[in-house]
Scaffold this motif. Structure first.
Motif, PDB file in Angstrom:
ATOM      1  N   ASP A 364      -6.129  -5.950   1.049  1.00 40.58           N
ATOM      2  CA  ASP A 364      -4.672  -5.689   0.956  1.00 40.58           C
ATOM      3  C   ASP A 364      -4.440  -4.165   0.712  1.00 40.58           C
ATOM      4  O   ASP A 364      -4.678  -3.541  -0.296  1.00 40.58           O
ATOM      5  N   CYS A 365      -3.582  -3.695   1.503  1.00 44.30           N
ATOM      6  CA  CYS A 365      -3.353  -2.220   1.694  1.00 44.30           C
ATOM      7  C   CYS A 365      -2.279  -1.944   0.905  1.00 44.30           C
ATOM      8  O   CYS A 365      -1.626  -0.719   1.056  1.00 44.30           O
ATOM      9  N   ALA A 366      -1.208  -3.022   0.504  1.00 47.46           N
ATOM     10  CA  ALA A 366       0.171  -2.734   0.005  1.00 47.46           C
ATOM     11  C   ALA A 366       0.329  -1.736  -1.149  1.00 47.46           C
ATOM     12  O   ALA A 366       1.035  -0.790  -1.320  1.00 47.46           O
TER      13      ALA A 366
END
Length: 532
Positions: A364-366
């Motif tokens: 998850d790169c958010a």
């Protein structure tokens, strides 16, 4: 950092803060609203419980505030949206009092079923009566739980130990969560219809306020028992009173109230009803829980000072705890890229694209996106922009934020690319991690390879013999020492981009001299505040 504590918090839980030389801690209990408004401007963080209202009026006077630490689960006394708009991080302690709240729920339920409060009062008055206090067993009764989170899950496990049948309603959890707890997930309608005992364990928000009202009581079993050890107002209190008076509900046990301390006539009548067991919001009032929540929020303040990810911030993206240490270097990388390109690209971008390539794209790169966005926008607005309000500021400025991930990578195991689109065209910068340090490997259409430093010069010109020497001579005469140089070219004797790291900033006069000497198409000084 100056920290103020405005509600009673376990002293043992504050030991970590008192032992940190970077922190000055003031415990000021019982301040009036006016007094707190006068004081708050001197503090960087505030630790509260439910007794302090952190609203827009208070936040307007909190010129230095960076953190609101709620020593407990609920944040309904904190205006999170207002805090977010000001870039103030709100943290809570969602795990510290879960066991305490679950045990108190069962304590209330058992006290209600076995008439313990009234039997206790009767015996202490000198009477010896037994028949009036005949109670109910929990075995084989159906417990309906609304909200199967940390507290609701613990209540479910304890109820099963009493051999109860447990059903639950929670649209935000997976079926696996229910299976792991041995609980059947059903609709709210089925909870209302089949529960012998109903208990709520949700936060209080627009979705849950008044979620159990008169229409629900009408569909419940006759003689239902109702427990609220979560937040006042989830169960409509006027409807609860009506259900007790009509006999639809055999009894109820409440620890929380829509107004605390209770002041309305409805609440007074509900509390005074003979089939009500009541406590004054004691769900988290154990010595263990009070220490736990104070330790948790104290740890978050230390994490903030140390630049570590915050585990329990309610208004910033969260890392999976297992990935925190793995992702932290890439937060430094994406922040560096954002700060770097913000000083090179034209103002007023319409769109920002964050691209993640390679192994990194599996995660998850958010949080990386919002971290890079904050670094990018901080150079373009007077407002302090951070991970809390970055997306909000972008929306207000009409900037579209896009995230792209792909695990296929030809050259680098991990690559982060930022692309800015505006009326002036596209600007791109890309970087990776090498031996634990950020490296910038692409700018515009030029392949590069350099480690970003505090002071840098980026020069775009037509490549001709002798120009590098002229640059060095002019900077040397201006007493500017060149630390490193990286040259990117698309072809021989074509366009070139040179990136220089310099020990000290070059003056405007020296920059003009360089630009004139080499006929530079573009020359820009870059200052990285983070200092890679």
């Amino acid at each position: 950092m100056n920290v103020i504590v405005t509600d009673e918090v376990s002293e043992a839980g504050l030991e970590t803060l008192r032992g940190d030389a970077r922190i000055h801690l003031d415990v000021k209990l019982g301040l009036s609203v006016e007094q707190l408004h006068e004081e708050i401007g001197r503090y960087d963080a505030i630790i509260t419980r439910s007794g302090t209202t952190v609203d827009a009026a208070l936040l307007a006077r909190a010129s230095r505030l960076k953190l609101v630490a709620r020593a407990g689960v609920g944040i309904d006394n904190v205006d999170v949206d207002c805090a977010s708009s000001k870039g103030i991080i709100v943290v809570n302690a969602p795990l510290g009092n879960t066991n305490s709240a679950a045990e108190h729920t069962l304590a209330l339920l058992l006290s209600l079923c076995r008439n313990i409060p009234v039997a206790n009062a009767s015996l202490k008055s000198g009477a010896w009566k037994r028949a009036p206090f005949t109670g109910f067993e929990l075995k084989h009764r159906t417990l309906g739980i609304i909200g199967l989170g940390k507290v609701g899950g613990r209540v479910a496990l304890r109820a099963k130990a009493f051999e109860m049948n447990v059903i639950a309603y929670d649209p935000y959890i997976s079926e696996k969560r229910g299976d792991d707890l041995g609980v059947k997930l059903v609709s709210l309608e089925d909870i209302v219809r089949y529960a012998d005992v109903l208990t709520v364990h949700t936060p209080l928000n627009d979705e849950t306020r008044g979620m159990i009202g008169a229409e629900h009581f009408a569909r419940m079993k006759d003689g239902v028992l109702v427990v609220n050890c979560a937040r006042g107002g989830i169960i409509d209190e006027a409807a609860m009173l009506a259900a007790l008076e009509s006999g639809k509900a055999a009894g109820a046990a409440f620890d929380v109230w829509s107004s605390e301390p209770p002041a309305s006539e409805t609440l007074k009548a509900l509390i005074g009803h003979p089939r009500m067991v009541v406590t004054p919001h004691l769900g988290a009032n154990t010595f263990e829980a009070q220490k736990n929540v104070a330790v948790d929020v104290s740890r978050e303040i230390i994490n903030y000072l140390d630049g570590k990810p915050l585990e329990n911030a309610v208004n910033i993206p969260r890392f999976d705890p297992d990935l925190m240490e793995h992702m932290k270097p890439f937060m430094t990388l994406v922040s560096t890229l954002g700060e770097f390109i913000s000083q090179l690209a034209p103002a007023n971008p319409d769109k920002v694209i964050f691209s993640y390539t390679g192994k990194l794209a599996r995660f998850d790169c958010a949080p990386l996106t919002v971290c890079g966005l904050a670094a990018l926008l901080n150079r373009q607005t007077e407002q302090d922009v951070n991970m809390v309000n970055a997306h909000m500021v972008a929306r207000e400025r009409g900037i579209v934020v896009e995230e792209v991930r792909t695990t296929e990578s030809e050259l680098f195991s991990n690559l982060v690319t930022l692309t800015l689109e505006s009326s002036a065209g596209r600007r791109t910068i890309a970087g990776t991690m090498f031996e634990g340090r950020p490296r910038i490997v692409k700018m515009r259409n030029f392949n590069t390879d350099f480690s970003p430093e505090e002071h840098m010069l980026v020069i775009h010109y037509e490549d001709r013999p002798g120009l590098i020497g002229k640059i060095g001579t002019i900077l040397g005469e201006a007493q500017v020492n060149i630390g490193n140089m990286n040259l990117g070219r698309q072809e021989k004797a074509g366009e070139a981009m040179v990136v220089l790291s310099v020990d000290t900033p070059a003056s405007e006069e020296a920059l003009r001299a360089v630009a004139e000497a080499i006929d530079a198409r573009y020359l820009k000084a870059v200052h990285l505040t983070g200092g890679a």
